[in-house]
Design an enzyme around this catalytic site. Structure first.
Site, PDB file in Angstrom:
ATOM      1  N   ARG A  85      -0.636  -8.579   2.997  1.00  0.00           N
ATOM      2  CA  ARG A  85      -1.577  -9.145   2.264  1.00  0.00           C
ATOM      3  C   ARG A  85      -1.918  -8.719   1.005  1.00  0.00           C
ATOM      4  O   ARG A  85      -3.045  -8.640   0.703  1.00  0.00           O
ATOM      5  CB  ARG A  85      -2.734  -9.670   3.075  1.00  0.00           C
ATOM      6  CG  ARG A  85      -2.268 -10.397   4.271  1.00  0.00           C
ATOM      7  CD  ARG A  85      -3.447 -10.722   4.999  1.00  0.00           C
ATOM      8  NE  ARG A  85      -2.961 -11.847   6.112  1.00  0.00           N
ATOM      9  CZ  ARG A  85      -2.916 -11.604   7.180  1.00  0.00           C
ATOM     10  NH1 ARG A  85      -3.355 -10.290   7.905  1.00  0.00           N
ATOM     11  NH2 ARG A  85      -2.517 -12.677   7.937  1.00  0.00           N
ATOM     12  N   ARG A  95      -5.802  -1.602  -2.883  1.00  0.00           N
ATOM     13  CA  ARG A  95      -4.465  -2.241  -2.259  1.00  0.00           C
ATOM     14  C   ARG A  95      -4.315  -1.998  -0.918  1.00  0.00           C
ATOM     15  O   ARG A  95      -4.456  -0.696  -0.440  1.00  0.00           O
ATOM     16  CB  ARG A  95      -3.351  -2.052  -3.185  1.00  0.00           C
ATOM     17  CG  ARG A  95      -2.900  -0.809  -3.191  1.00  0.00           C
ATOM     18  CD  ARG A  95      -2.111  -0.489  -4.613  1.00  0.00           C
ATOM     19  NE  ARG A  95      -3.127  -0.151  -5.435  1.00  0.00           N
ATOM     20  CZ  ARG A  95      -2.809   0.351  -6.688  1.00  0.00           C
ATOM     21  NH1 ARG A  95      -1.457   0.567  -6.746  1.00  0.00           N
ATOM     22  NH2 ARG A  95      -3.385   0.677  -7.426  1.00  0.00           N
ATOM     23  N   ASP A  98       1.186  -0.533  -1.647  1.00  0.00           N
ATOM     24  CA  ASP A  98       1.746  -0.511  -2.971  1.00  0.00           C
ATOM     25  C   ASP A  98       2.989   0.232  -2.387  1.00  0.00           C
ATOM     26  O   ASP A  98       3.252   1.237  -2.061  1.00  0.00           O
ATOM     27  CB  ASP A  98       0.849   0.277  -3.841  1.00  0.00           C
ATOM     28  CG  ASP A  98       1.578   0.356  -5.314  1.00  0.00           C
ATOM     29  OD1 ASP A  98       2.215  -0.648  -5.499  1.00  0.00           O
ATOM     30  OD2 ASP A  98       1.345   1.381  -5.617  1.00  0.00           O
ATOM     31  N   ASP A 100       6.498   1.555  -4.362  1.00  0.00           N
ATOM     32  CA  ASP A 100       7.239   1.810  -5.851  1.00  0.00           C
ATOM     33  C   ASP A 100       8.529   2.186  -5.584  1.00  0.00           C
ATOM     34  O   ASP A 100       8.766   3.191  -4.634  1.00  0.00           O
ATOM     35  CB  ASP A 100       6.290   2.794  -6.800  1.00  0.00           C
ATOM     36  CG  ASP A 100       5.073   2.148  -6.901  1.00  0.00           C
ATOM     37  OD1 ASP A 100       4.827   0.934  -7.309  1.00  0.00           O
ATOM     38  OD2 ASP A 100       4.214   3.087  -7.166  1.00  0.00           O
TER      39      ASP A 100
END
Length: 167
Positions: A85, A95, A98, A100
């Site tokens: 979500r 958040r 995340d 990356d």
């Protein structure tokens, strides 16, 4: 088919039980198609980058062997963020998760959608310290991780980074 590549993924969360978000995401990375989780770092806490009016972050780094292309892997990572979500309400804001794509083999990628190596990774202790934990001999942008860590440590020791626990 793409040959097996070693990819490194940075994980971060600072809302909705962040330690559990990161642990769950590590488990989910292990189930991605055409991927195998080969290592994961300890869990770290760090101050937020950008707006300071948010909770500290929980971070880790994972190493994946993958046959997915860089963009296909990015798609899978973004799908995991959505399962958690993730909402993008403000740049560098809070958040749930995340993910990356930090490195993808020796690839140098610079497209509107993806930059590899990750453009900010060499300035962030919360990426470099866990990455050095699982890949101490790794070089990024032709320099050893230890050199990047020393460079960011001198003006801002560890950037508030604290190792919390092994996964």
């Amino acid at each position: 088919m793409i040959s097996v590549q070693l990819a490194y993924i940075g994980l971060g969360s600072n809302i909705a039980s962040p330690i559990e978000q990161v642990r769950q995401a590590l488990s989910e990375l292990a189930t991605l198609p055409l991927c195998r989780l080969v290592a994961s770092s300890s869990i770290y806490a760090s101050r937020p980058v950008g707006p300071q009016d948010q909770p500290d972050f929980i971070n880790a780094v994972a190493a994946l062997e993958t046959r997915l292309s860089p963009l296909a892997l990015l798609d899978q990572l973004q799908a995991l963020e959505q399962q958690h979500r993730r909402q993008r309400q403000r740049h560098w804001g809070p958040r749930t998760l995340d993910l990356d794509l930090l490195l993808y083999g020796d690839s140098q990628i610079n497209t509107p959608r993806l930059s590899v190596p990750h453009p900010h990774m060499t300035a962030r202790a919360f990426v470099l310290a866990p990455l050095a934990e699982i890949a101490p001999s790794l070089h990024v942008n032709q320099a050893p991780l230890s050199a990047w860590l020393e460079r960011i440590d001198s003006p801002h020791p560890n950037q508030g980074l604290k190792r919390l626990t092994e996964v």
